[in-house]
Design a protein around this motif. Sequence first.
Motif, PDB file in Angstrom:
ATOM      1  N   TYR A 108      -2.304 -11.630   0.035  1.00 31.02           N
ATOM      2  CA  TYR A 108      -1.963 -10.480   0.562  1.00 31.02           C
ATOM      3  C   TYR A 108      -1.458  -9.416  -0.348  1.00 31.02           C
ATOM      4  N   LEU A 109      -0.630 -10.256  -1.276  1.00 29.72           N
ATOM      5  CA  LEU A 109      -0.100  -9.151  -2.166  1.00 29.72           C
ATOM      6  C   LEU A 109      -1.047  -8.515  -3.101  1.00 29.72           C
ATOM      7  N   VAL A 110      -2.093  -9.355  -3.375  1.00 30.56           N
ATOM      8  CA  VAL A 110      -3.180  -8.638  -4.131  1.00 30.56           C
ATOM      9  C   VAL A 110      -4.118  -7.684  -3.303  1.00 30.56           C
ATOM     10  N   LEU A 111      -4.275  -8.113  -2.007  1.00 33.96           N
ATOM     11  CA  LEU A 111      -5.081  -7.153  -1.404  1.00 33.96           C
ATOM     12  C   LEU A 111      -4.336  -5.976  -0.992  1.00 33.96           C
ATOM     13  N   GLY A 112      -2.898  -5.990  -0.868  1.00 36.68           N
ATOM     14  CA  GLY A 112      -2.122  -4.635  -0.569  1.00 36.68           C
ATOM     15  C   GLY A 112      -2.368  -3.861  -2.101  1.00 36.68           C
ATOM     16  N   LEU A 113      -2.428  -4.438  -3.181  1.00 35.00           N
ATOM     17  CA  LEU A 113      -2.514  -3.731  -4.600  1.00 35.00           C
ATOM     18  C   LEU A 113      -3.841  -3.339  -4.537  1.00 35.00           C
ATOM     19  N   GLY A 114      -4.836  -3.893  -4.203  1.00 33.20           N
ATOM     20  CA  GLY A 114      -6.314  -3.284  -4.101  1.00 33.20           C
ATOM     21  C   GLY A 114      -6.267  -2.071  -3.228  1.00 33.20           C
ATOM     22  N   LEU A 115      -5.636  -2.184  -1.994  1.00 33.29           N
ATOM     23  CA  LEU A 115      -5.632  -0.787  -1.309  1.00 33.29           C
ATOM     24  C   LEU A 115      -4.956   0.135  -1.719  1.00 33.29           C
ATOM     25  N   ALA A 116      -4.133   0.007  -2.501  1.00 30.44           N
ATOM     26  CA  ALA A 116      -3.390   1.404  -3.096  1.00 30.44           C
ATOM     27  C   ALA A 116      -4.303   1.755  -4.419  1.00 30.44           C
ATOM     28  N   VAL A 117      -4.925   0.853  -5.064  1.00 32.24           N
ATOM     29  CA  VAL A 117      -5.776   1.290  -6.213  1.00 32.24           C
ATOM     30  C   VAL A 117      -7.051   2.174  -5.518  1.00 32.24           C
ATOM     31  N   LEU A 141       0.735  -1.285   0.092  1.00 32.83           N
ATOM     32  CA  LEU A 141      -0.168   0.053  -0.044  1.00 32.83           C
ATOM     33  C   LEU A 141       0.942   1.162   0.079  1.00 32.83           C
ATOM     34  N   ALA A 142       1.928   1.238   1.069  1.00 32.78           N
ATOM     35  CA  ALA A 142       2.620   2.676   1.100  1.00 32.78           C
ATOM     36  C   ALA A 142       3.445   2.840  -0.152  1.00 32.78           C
ATOM     37  N   SER A 143       3.873   1.648  -0.694  1.00 33.86           N
ATOM     38  CA  SER A 143       5.178   1.859  -1.922  1.00 33.86           C
ATOM     39  C   SER A 143       4.263   2.219  -3.092  1.00 33.86           C
ATOM     40  N   LEU A 144       3.043   1.662  -3.391  1.00 26.27           N
ATOM     41  CA  LEU A 144       2.249   2.013  -4.491  1.00 26.27           C
ATOM     42  C   LEU A 144       1.061   3.266  -4.484  1.00 26.27           C
ATOM     43  N   ALA A 145       1.185   3.723  -3.438  1.00 27.86           N
ATOM     44  CA  ALA A 145       0.115   4.711  -3.168  1.00 27.86           C
ATOM     45  C   ALA A 145       0.151   5.881  -4.203  1.00 27.86           C
ATOM     46  N   ASP A 146       1.235   6.134  -4.485  1.00 31.49           N
ATOM     47  CA  ASP A 146       1.627   7.511  -5.334  1.00 31.49           C
ATOM     48  C   ASP A 146       2.149   6.957  -6.503  1.00 31.49           C
ATOM     49  N   ALA A 147       2.196   5.701  -7.048  1.00 29.70           N
ATOM     50  CA  ALA A 147       2.999   5.145  -8.156  1.00 29.70           C
ATOM     51  C   ALA A 147       1.998   5.161  -9.265  1.00 29.70           C
ATOM     52  N   PRO A 148       2.409   5.238 -10.576  1.00 28.53           N
ATOM     53  CA  PRO A 148       1.800   4.875 -11.739  1.00 28.53           C
ATOM     54  C   PRO A 148       1.502   3.326 -11.813  1.00 28.53           C
ATOM     55  N   LEU A 149       0.324   2.914 -11.928  1.00 32.14           N
ATOM     56  CA  LEU A 149       0.284   1.419 -11.892  1.00 32.14           C
ATOM     57  C   LEU A 149       0.081   0.658 -13.295  1.00 32.14           C
TER      58      LEU A 149
END
Length: 455
Positions: A434-443, A160-168
């Motif tokens: 959990y990785l997919v969940l973190g990706l979903g939280l970043a989205v 979540l933290a590392s992808l929050a402001d990153a283009p996906l």
Amino acid sequence: MSRRGAGGRPAGSSGGGLGPLLLLLLGGLVVGATVLIQPKLWILAAVGVVALGIGLSSPTVPVAAMFLAMLMDQAGATGSKVADLPVTASKLAVVGTIGLWTLTSWRERLPLMRWHPVLGGLMGVVATTAISIAAAGDFQGGKFELLGLGMLTVLVGLVLASLADAPLDNLFRMLGTTFVLVLGASLAAPSTYSDTGRVTGTMGDPNEWATTVLLVTPALLGGLVSQEGLLPRVLRLGLCGLAPLAVLASESRSALLVLVLTGPAWLHLMRTQRRELLLVGGAGLLAAPVVIDFDAGMRRLEGLWNAARGGGVASDYSLAERSELLRQGIDLFKHHPFLGVGAGRFAQASGFIPIEGGMRPAHNTYLQVAAEQGVVGLFALAVLGGVVVVSLGRGWRDAPTERDRSRLLGVLVGLAATALMAATLGLMTLAMAYLVLGLGLAVHHQSRNGHVVTA
């Protein structure tokens, strides 16, 4: 007038160059001695420097590395252990990502951590696991589950933290390329088939592999469906064509049922790409007889059908074992309804030993939690599930763009498929979920904050 350097020394003097020359000579001696004594160190150092540079180039790169490491976790065992926990490629990738993100956040002046209500739900599950271990007085029996859940909670927060402001968009393309290649290899390589002819992929187990396919495929489709260009189109075709074949080739009955239940959501995600769906459907009909053993699959489905009609499961060893485990788990829950028998103690407490020998886990995540942690653990698990559904569901409903809606829906469908598969497997510590969940939280974070960067 004499010419002088910046430090007051005459420009023609050689004294200023003596220090750098000595340092260069000393460095050369060190390098030469090291190469003679242990040349592998310099190879490893060079690889490490390159990996560090690549990892710092974008926060999405370490996440893609974790994804690959989790896919290859069976082959990534190092043989080493820390606190009796095996050191694997996925764990090393997570540790490396923590270091890289710490450097990146400091360099870019970004928040090191982000908060989301789902993280609170995960902490609640970790807390109830610790409580059940303390009540049972058996830390050795439950430490693997407790430490695993703790690390996976950190993983979700890290993604979540590392992808929050990153283009996906690039991340979805990287993950899609990796997964399509792995899907193709799993169907083509004989080494990925078990003794019974079932495809096990990179997981070593056909049921866990099928779960991974059902989890990852819709999450990636959600991120790729709105992208234009040749590569996203090829990746969508590969996912839609190879993922169903991989599930069928695994001959997992529960996965086939979940595929039928979630298939309409896959079609909904691809509703704007009807031509691609038609092309995939035609190619799938031609390829299915080549990669799928229909006779073996029908025999397994026949056993399930007979059991559903009340015809007994004695002739189907897998169903018979799971039926007995279900009875044992319900019995444990009846005798220990509040805090259970303690996390990690299901096999020991049930005492069920099959014909093949060795104790068996519950093969059912919800039964495992009920037996090991009682109603306290079930309540924490239900709260976590509710927070995930409510937060991501509301995010999907209120998403400002179709791109965000597709991304969130893909993650929700993948997590829902995993939740259904959890009724037949122990998936409490499935790292990929959990990785997919973190990706979903970043989205979700980007959707709420109106991010529009897609590169």
